[in-house]
Design a protein around this motif. Structure first.
Motif, mmCIF file in Angstrom:
data_model
loop_
_atom_site.group_PDB
_atom_site.id
_atom_site.type_symbol
_atom_site.label_atom_id
_atom_site.label_comp_id
_atom_site.label_asym_id
_atom_site.label_seq_id
_atom_site.Cartn_x
_atom_site.Cartn_y
_atom_site.Cartn_z
ATOM 1 N N GLU A 40 0.837 -1.206 0.000
ATOM 2 C CA GLU A 40 0.000 0.000 0.000
ATOM 3 C C GLU A 40 0.869 1.252 0.000
ATOM 4 N N ASP A 41 1.968 1.238 0.751
ATOM 5 C CA ASP A 41 2.903 2.368 0.755
ATOM 6 C C ASP A 41 3.526 2.569 -0.627
ATOM 7 N N LEU A 42 3.883 1.477 -1.296
ATOM 8 C CA LEU A 42 4.438 1.577 -2.651
ATOM 9 C C LEU A 42 3.417 2.182 -3.614
ATOM 10 N N ALA A 43 2.162 1.776 -3.489
ATOM 11 C CA ALA A 43 1.118 2.312 -4.360
ATOM 12 C C ALA A 43 0.944 3.808 -4.115
ATOM 13 N N THR A 44 1.022 4.227 -2.870
ATOM 14 C CA THR A 44 0.918 5.653 -2.560
ATOM 15 C C THR A 44 2.094 6.408 -3.160
ATOM 16 N N ALA A 45 3.295 5.876 -3.026
ATOM 17 C CA ALA A 45 4.490 6.536 -3.576
ATOM 18 C C ALA A 45 4.400 6.630 -5.093
ATOM 19 N N GLU A 46 3.887 5.584 -5.750
ATOM 20 C CA GLU A 46 3.753 5.605 -7.207
ATOM 21 C C GLU A 46 2.785 6.682 -7.666
ATOM 22 N N SER A 47 1.801 6.994 -6.833
ATOM 23 C CA SER A 47 0.826 8.011 -7.232
ATOM 24 C C SER A 47 1.458 9.396 -7.308
ATOM 25 N N TRP A 48 2.612 9.573 -6.710
ATOM 26 C CA TRP A 48 3.308 10.863 -6.751
ATOM 27 C C TRP A 48 4.122 11.027 -8.033
ATOM 28 N N VAL A 49 4.359 9.926 -8.742
ATOM 29 C CA VAL A 49 5.171 9.956 -9.961
ATOM 30 C C VAL A 49 4.238 10.101 -11.157
ATOM 31 N N PRO A 50 4.532 11.046 -12.055
ATOM 32 C CA PRO A 50 3.638 11.211 -13.204
ATOM 33 C C PRO A 50 3.685 10.012 -14.144
ATOM 34 N N GLY A 51 2.579 9.777 -14.819
ATOM 35 C CA GLY A 51 2.518 8.694 -15.798
ATOM 36 C C GLY A 51 2.092 7.377 -15.175
ATOM 37 N N ASP A 52 1.922 6.405 -16.022
ATOM 38 C CA ASP A 52 1.484 5.072 -15.626
ATOM 39 C C ASP A 52 2.695 4.272 -15.166
ATOM 40 N N GLN A 53 2.760 3.989 -13.886
ATOM 41 C CA GLN A 53 3.893 3.246 -13.333
ATOM 42 C C GLN A 53 3.565 1.775 -13.099
ATOM 43 N N THR A 54 2.328 1.378 -13.339
ATOM 44 C CA THR A 54 1.909 0.008 -13.050
ATOM 45 C C THR A 54 1.871 -0.868 -14.290
ATOM 46 N N SER A 55 1.391 -0.318 -15.410
ATOM 47 C CA SER A 55 1.272 -1.112 -16.628
ATOM 48 C C SER A 55 2.651 -1.467 -17.181
ATOM 49 N N ILE A 56 2.703 -2.558 -17.910
ATOM 50 C CA ILE A 56 3.961 -3.099 -18.410
ATOM 51 C C ILE A 56 4.014 -2.951 -19.927
ATOM 52 N N PRO A 57 5.134 -2.475 -20.479
ATOM 53 C CA PRO A 57 5.249 -2.414 -21.934
ATOM 54 C C PRO A 57 5.644 -3.785 -22.496
#
Length: 99
Positions: A40-57
């Motif tokens: 949950e902490d990682l998900a919160t931190a990712e929300s601070w970074v612009p762009g899609d950080q979860t989807s995989i290319p």
């Protein structure tokens, strides 16, 4: 063992799908549950970074282009991760020109 039997029989996708389900449901999900606060902490931190950080290319280049979107799936749920794996495999098979 069923997955390996499928692979031995030449049913590569069926075997890989069974392995993915085992991995996400039986191996990864207990780790998620044991360390829920960390994820949950990682998900919160990712929300601070612009762009899609979860989807995989899925592409031949190391870029953030050609993302396979997570969409409405919840990465914290094992069955959703298995569905996402299917999306990744579908994209890879399309790129490789496989049926």
């Amino acid at each position: 063992m069923t997955a390996l039997g499928e692979i031995d029989a030449g049913n590569l996708r069926a075997g890989a799908d069974l392995l993915a389900e085992h991995e996400q449901v039986d191996v990864v999900q207990p780790v998620y549950e044991r360390h829920k606060e960390t994820f949950e902490d990682l998900a919160t931190a990712e929300s601070w970074v612009p762009g899609d950080q979860t989807s995989i290319p899925v592409s031949y280049d190391c870029t953030r282009h050609d993302l396979v979107p997570l969409g409405d799936l919840d990465i914290a749920k094992a069955r959703d991760r298995v569905k996402y794996y299917g999306r990744l495999m579908d994209r890879m098979m399309t790129i490789e020109g496989l049926p």
